[in-house]
Write a protein that holds these residues in place. Structure first.
Motif, short mmCIF file in Angstrom:
data_model
loop_
_atom_site.label_atom_id
_atom_site.label_comp_id
_atom_site.label_asym_id
_atom_site.label_seq_id
_atom_site.Cartn_x
_atom_site.Cartn_y
_atom_site.Cartn_z
N SER A 1 7.19 -0.93 7.15
CA SER A 1 6.36 0.26 7.14
C SER A 1 7.29 1.46 7.11
O SER A 1 8.15 1.61 7.99
CB SER A 1 5.45 0.32 8.37
N GLY B 1 1.14 5.41 -0.49
CA GLY B 1 0.49 6.72 -0.62
C GLY B 1 1.08 7.51 -1.77
O GLY B 1 2.27 7.41 -2.09
N SER C 1 4.07 -1.05 3.55
CA SER C 1 3.19 0.11 3.50
C SER C 1 4.09 1.34 3.52
O SER C 1 4.92 1.49 4.42
CB SER C 1 2.23 0.13 4.68
N GLY D 1 1.64 2.70 7.04
CA GLY D 1 0.58 2.04 7.78
C GLY D 1 1.06 0.83 8.56
O GLY D 1 2.23 0.45 8.52
N THR D 2 0.14 0.21 9.28
CA THR D 2 0.42 -1.02 10.03
C THR D 2 0.66 -2.17 9.07
O THR D 2 -0.05 -2.33 8.07
CB THR D 2 -0.77 -1.35 10.95
N GLY E 1 4.35 5.61 3.02
CA GLY E 1 3.74 6.93 2.86
C GLY E 1 4.35 7.67 1.68
O GLY E 1 5.54 7.54 1.39
N SER F 1 0.87 -1.17 0.00
CA SER F 1 0.00 0.00 0.00
C SER F 1 0.90 1.22 0.00
O SER F 1 1.71 1.40 0.92
CB SER F 1 -0.91 0.00 1.24
N ASN G 1 -1.03 8.88 2.93
CA ASN G 1 -0.64 7.83 3.87
C ASN G 1 -0.71 6.45 3.22
O ASN G 1 -1.59 6.19 2.39
CB ASN G 1 -1.57 7.84 5.09
N GLY G 2 0.22 5.58 3.61
CA GLY G 2 0.10 4.18 3.24
C GLY G 2 -0.94 3.49 4.11
O GLY G 2 -1.11 3.84 5.28
N GLY G 3 -1.66 2.54 3.58
CA GLY G 3 -2.71 1.85 4.33
C GLY G 3 -2.19 0.63 5.07
O GLY G 3 -1.01 0.28 5.01
N THR G 4 -3.10 -0.06 5.77
CA THR G 4 -2.76 -1.29 6.48
C THR G 4 -2.50 -2.42 5.50
O THR G 4 -3.21 -2.59 4.51
CB THR G 4 -3.92 -1.68 7.42
#
Length: 335
Positions: free
Chosen positions: A146, A14, A81, A123-124, A83, A12, A49-52
């Motif tokens: 992350s 961003g 993940s 993210g998580t 950002g 993920s 933001n990057g997601g979970t």
């Protein structure tokens, strides 16, 4: 058996922030008693933001997922993940054109470089319930990351005048790294430089401050009338890193949360766990003719790292086996 043929890739990311607009202003220092000109550069956009990110089995009693790769640089699981980076700011440029000093009673120039955008947060990331085998060189078993996005770079500001105030844009703040958790992993790597498990949370670095430059546009006669020059720029703040956790959490048993790692190659570490605060940012300041005041804020802000934990308190177990030179069993770092 092709290179870079990963078993599973889950990510993920961003989006990056946009670039701020540029600004120009022109005047003639020497016409009239007073002259004022200003230019302000646009601000860079913030990164997303990057997601979970999660890799796990759907059914509690199901067998572990079996993943095998054969090529070089082919990871078993790559979950991350990230950002987005903050956007670059627009430049500001002010030109009070050259004129003989005796023609100008007073002129004031002001330029402000745009600020860099804020980096997005990572993210998580959670990876569990997998049995991974790799055979190639630099073919890690599991990578869980992350990463906070870097702050956007600020812009150049450049101006001139009898009194000149130049503010180099502020570098954007770096994004934070998210929490990373790995459990119930069996990983075997069978070649050199192939780490069994890598779990990392990394904060984004603060953006570079913009260059503030004053006085270079006036001719020698006009520069002799300069009474005060001032310039300033500031860094972006570095992003904090998140916590990294390997092993059992409360409520899980050894049967579904152990870590079992075997490596057979040279310099193939068993497990690398890291929480790393964002790297230092920097500001750059040009030398200024006739400058009376120069201020540079060098503090790049906190670069806090998180807690790195290996936990078998809920009945979990760690079995880490390495077999060749330079192959450390476990590296755990909070930096």
């Amino acid at each position: 058996q092709e290179r870079q043929s990963h078993g599973v890739v889950v990510q993920s990311v961003g989006g990056g922030g946009g670039i701020g607009g540029h600004a120009d202003s022109n005047g003639f220092a020497g016409v009239g008693t007073y002259n004022f000109s200003a230019a302000v550069g646009g601000r860079g956009g913030n990164g997303g933001n990057g997601g979970t990110v999660q890799v796990f089995r759907n059914q509690a009693n199901a067998a572990l997922s079996n993943i095998t790769t054969h090529g070089d640089q082919s990871y078993g699981i790559f979950a991350h993940s990230v950002g987005g980076g903050g956007g670059m700011a627009g430049a500001a440029h002010l030109d009070l054109e050259k004129a003989p000093a005796e023609l100008s009673n007073f002129s004031l120039g002001f330029t402000l470089g745009g600020s860099g955008g804020v980096g997005g947060n990572g993210g998580t990331v959670e990876v569990s319930d997998a049995n991974v085998t790799t055979h190639g060189v630099i073919s890690h078993g599991v990578i869980a990351q992350s990463v906070g996005g870097g702050g956007g770079d600020a812009s150049l500001s450049n101006g001139s005048g009898t009194i000149s105030l130049d503010l180099g844009g502020k570098g954007g703040n770096g994004g934070t790294g998210g929490t990373v958790t790995v459990q119930n992993i069996q990983a075997t790597t069978n070649n050199d430089l192939s780490v069994g498990l890598i779990a990392q949370s990394v904060g984004g670095g603060g953006g570079l401050a913009g260059v503030a430059s004053t006085g270079g546009l006036l001719n020698e006669a006009a520069q002799s009338t300069v009474t005060h020059l001032f310039k300033l720029n500031t860094h972006g703040t570095n992003g904090a890193a998140g916590d990294v956790f390997a092993g059992c959490k409360s409520g899980r048993s050894d049967a579904d949360c152990k870590i079992d790692i075997t490596t057979t190659g040279v310099a193939a570490a068993g497990m690398l766990l890291q929480s790393i605060g964002g790297g230092g940012s920097a500001s750059f300041l040009n030398s200024t003719d006739k400058a009376k005041t120069t201020i540079d804020f060098n503090s790049s802000g906190p670069d806090t790292s998180g807690i790195v934990t290996m936990d078998n308190s809920a009945g979990g177990s760690f079995n880490i086996t390495t077999n060749r030179d330079g192959a450390v069993g476990v590296v755990a770092q909070s930096i």
